[in-house]
Design an enzyme around this catalytic site. Sequence first.
Site, PDB file in Angstrom:
ATOM      1  N   GLY A  15      36.181  45.172  41.854  1.00 22.15           N
ATOM      2  CA  GLY A  15      36.007  44.622  43.197  1.00 22.15           C
ATOM      3  C   GLY A  15      34.816  43.702  43.368  1.00 22.15           C
ATOM      4  O   GLY A  15      34.217  43.670  44.436  1.00 22.15           O
ATOM      5  N   ASN A  17      35.091  40.512  43.563  1.00 27.93           N
ATOM      6  CA  ASN A  17      35.556  39.550  44.581  1.00 27.93           C
ATOM      7  C   ASN A  17      35.529  40.178  45.968  1.00 27.93           C
ATOM      8  O   ASN A  17      35.186  39.513  46.943  1.00 27.93           O
ATOM      9  CB  ASN A  17      36.956  39.033  44.248  1.00 27.93           C
ATOM     10  CG  ASN A  17      36.915  37.918  43.228  1.00 27.93           C
ATOM     11  OD1 ASN A  17      36.495  36.808  43.536  1.00 27.93           O
ATOM     12  ND2 ASN A  17      37.321  38.216  42.002  1.00 27.93           N
ATOM     13  N   LYS A  94      49.142  45.527  41.007  1.00 27.61           N
ATOM     14  CA  LYS A  94      50.531  45.941  41.223  1.00 27.61           C
ATOM     15  C   LYS A  94      51.293  44.845  41.946  1.00 27.61           C
ATOM     16  O   LYS A  94      50.697  44.011  42.629  1.00 27.61           O
ATOM     17  CB  LYS A  94      50.573  47.229  42.058  1.00 27.61           C
ATOM     18  CG  LYS A  94      49.828  48.375  41.418  1.00 27.61           C
ATOM     19  CD  LYS A  94      50.571  48.900  40.216  1.00 27.61           C
ATOM     20  CE  LYS A  94      49.723  49.935  39.502  1.00 27.61           C
ATOM     21  NZ  LYS A  94      50.287  50.391  38.246  1.00 27.61           N
ATOM     22  N   LEU A  95      52.608  44.916  41.804  1.00 31.29           N
ATOM     23  CA  LEU A  95      53.440  43.945  42.508  1.00 31.29           C
ATOM     24  C   LEU A  95      53.484  44.320  43.987  1.00 31.29           C
ATOM     25  O   LEU A  95      53.739  45.474  44.335  1.00 31.29           O
ATOM     26  CB  LEU A  95      54.854  43.980  41.912  1.00 31.29           C
ATOM     27  CG  LEU A  95      55.786  42.882  42.365  1.00 31.29           C
ATOM     28  CD1 LEU A  95      55.286  41.530  41.865  1.00 31.29           C
ATOM     29  CD2 LEU A  95      57.188  43.156  41.857  1.00 31.29           C
ATOM     30  N   HIS A 112      43.376  33.596  41.294  1.00 25.89           N
ATOM     31  CA  HIS A 112      43.824  33.596  39.890  1.00 25.89           C
ATOM     32  C   HIS A 112      42.742  32.893  39.072  1.00 25.89           C
ATOM     33  O   HIS A 112      42.223  31.855  39.498  1.00 25.89           O
ATOM     34  CB  HIS A 112      45.157  32.836  39.796  1.00 25.89           C
ATOM     35  CG  HIS A 112      45.710  32.809  38.412  1.00 25.89           C
ATOM     36  ND1 HIS A 112      46.363  33.891  37.858  1.00 25.89           N
ATOM     37  CD2 HIS A 112      45.693  31.850  37.455  1.00 25.89           C
ATOM     38  CE1 HIS A 112      46.724  33.588  36.616  1.00 25.89           C
ATOM     39  NE2 HIS A 112      46.327  32.357  36.340  1.00 25.89           N
TER      40      HIS A 112
END
Length: 204
Positions: A15, A17, A94-95, A112
């Site tokens: 974490g 970010n 996770k998606l 990204h």
Amino acid sequence: MSRKARAAVFISGGGTNLQSLIDSCAGKDFPAEITFVMSSNEEAYGLERARKHSIPCRVIKRNEYDSSDAFSDAILEELRKHRVDIICLAGYMKLLPRKVVSTYRDFILNIHPALLPKFGGKGMYGMKVHQAVIAAGESESGPTAHLVDEIYDHGEIVTQKKVPVLPDDTPEVLQKRVLVAEHELYPEALRILAMRIISKEARK
Ligand code: GRF
């Protein structure tokens, strides 16, 4: 400013970010605040960061629900409870279920660690991204903040920040340089999205 946009941050790990978003949101004139943190895993250090700043947080795991629908509903219930306008994926591994994507369409951000549309897509995450950038002989890399849709790393690019790739870079060294840029870029992306919400409301 009429009001601040309300953001949730979804994490799975350290974490850093999340921390940069928390720090930016502390600024009086920043147009967003973080009202909820969700983690896919209880070990995520990012949860500590949220608790330290008294931000409500919860672990919600797919395997605790019978269906994708039930999982989505659990997430959406929390988002409603905390009146969330924007979701920021920050190392969420996770998606995100389709129902959440469609409910928050145009208001879900991801960061990204490469210059999309290059070096994105399924399987392109973590160190693999930086290995691929170096293997391709790129002279520049850097993070991309983009909107999330149903396709990996595909939605509108909101903002990017370039950093050099140096001749002696290892993937680890490059990752560190890109991560520093992420911490500057992600708050900027949240600001852009928050301003979209606030200015739309002001026009009403
Ligand atoms: C970052 O490198 C980001 O680009 C990727 O996941 C990583 C998360 O790192 N999506 P952290 O948990 O924010 O430190």
